[in-house]
Write an enzyme that holds these catalytic residues in place. Sequence first.
Site, short mmCIF file in Angstrom:
data_model
loop_
_atom_site.label_atom_id
_atom_site.label_comp_id
_atom_site.label_asym_id
_atom_site.label_seq_id
_atom_site.Cartn_x
_atom_site.Cartn_y
_atom_site.Cartn_z
N HIS A 163 3.93 1.52 2.25
CA HIS A 163 5.13 0.80 1.82
C HIS A 163 5.87 1.56 0.71
O HIS A 163 7.10 1.55 0.67
CB HIS A 163 4.74 -0.60 1.33
CG HIS A 163 4.09 -1.45 2.38
ND1 HIS A 163 3.02 -2.25 2.13
CD2 HIS A 163 4.36 -1.57 3.71
CE1 HIS A 163 2.66 -2.86 3.24
NE2 HIS A 163 3.46 -2.46 4.22
N HIS A 223 0.85 -1.19 0.00
CA HIS A 223 0.00 0.00 0.00
C HIS A 223 0.89 1.24 0.00
O HIS A 223 2.13 1.13 -0.04
CB HIS A 223 -0.97 0.00 1.18
CG HIS A 223 -0.33 -0.12 2.53
ND1 HIS A 223 0.50 0.84 3.06
CD2 HIS A 223 -0.40 -1.10 3.48
CE1 HIS A 223 0.90 0.47 4.26
NE2 HIS A 223 0.38 -0.70 4.54
N GLY A 246 8.73 1.33 9.00
CA GLY A 246 7.74 2.36 9.28
C GLY A 246 7.44 2.55 10.75
O GLY A 246 7.52 1.61 11.55
N LYS A 282 4.55 3.06 11.82
CA LYS A 282 3.23 2.48 12.08
C LYS A 282 3.37 1.32 13.07
O LYS A 282 2.55 1.15 13.97
CB LYS A 282 2.61 1.98 10.76
CG LYS A 282 1.33 1.18 10.91
CD LYS A 282 0.21 2.03 11.50
CE LYS A 282 -1.12 1.28 11.50
NZ LYS A 282 -1.11 0.06 12.33
#
Length: 272
Positions: free
Chosen positions: A44, A41, A132, A134
């Site tokens: 990335h 997504h 990341g 995240k």
Amino acid sequence: MPFEPGQATVYDTTEAIAQFGRAMKKTSRPVALVPLGTGLHAGHIALIRAARSLLGATVIVAWAGSQVPEEFAAEGVDAVWSYRPEHIWPKGERTRVIPRRAELEDPDRVSYVLTGQLAMINVVQPTWVIVGEKDYEMLVNLRHAVTDLHLPVDVRGVPTVRMADGLALSLRNVDVAQDAHDAALALSAALVAGAHAAEFGEEKVLETARGVLDAAGIEPEYLELRGINLGPAPEQGDARLFVAATVGGVRLTDNVGLPIGIGFKNLETDGG
């Protein structure tokens, strides 16, 4: 296999990608490794672009999907390591690195991913590894492991990519049903609200964030404020607010950084 820079040349064995990594090292070309899983997504893509921005970097994406996405070549990826778990552990998974700071997400899962990432680093021998924010707990544990095991690699974190409404981009968020989308937004809204109460201290941050979740009818699995290294939050300084909850049958996680005991308004004032 002939190598052409920026053409996402695929290497499908551990030996081949290790040889490629060594070849780059011999020619003094720095390597940026972007470890990915099976889904792709925009978050990335942001990791790949961050790797591409590093001066002189040869970008290697580790990819576990069955098909190599066309986006890799479009983004100028140099090499793709198309791997499977059995490539990393040809004799089976016999060794685990167990981090001491795995207290939010499933410790077994954190340990599994961490061990895999360390194995990839040892195979490729990159200059940088790009991950990341995240999965912030994973990022911190990777940094700790690299430091504690004296691995010569620089771990770079990339900020979470969000949609216009604030929802973090992740493979799980894609699975949230449309009728549960507004409820999912409450997680990022709670983090933002909590972050803007940072100047008033930890208790107010958590109270504010929980109020947003309560208003949306969401009972979090956890809502925690930690220091940037996952220890206790400082009374004043950089901290991280974490949340996890099941929304529409999908377990979601998110986090945000904040200046606890200082507040964003005071940062802006100090900056002139």
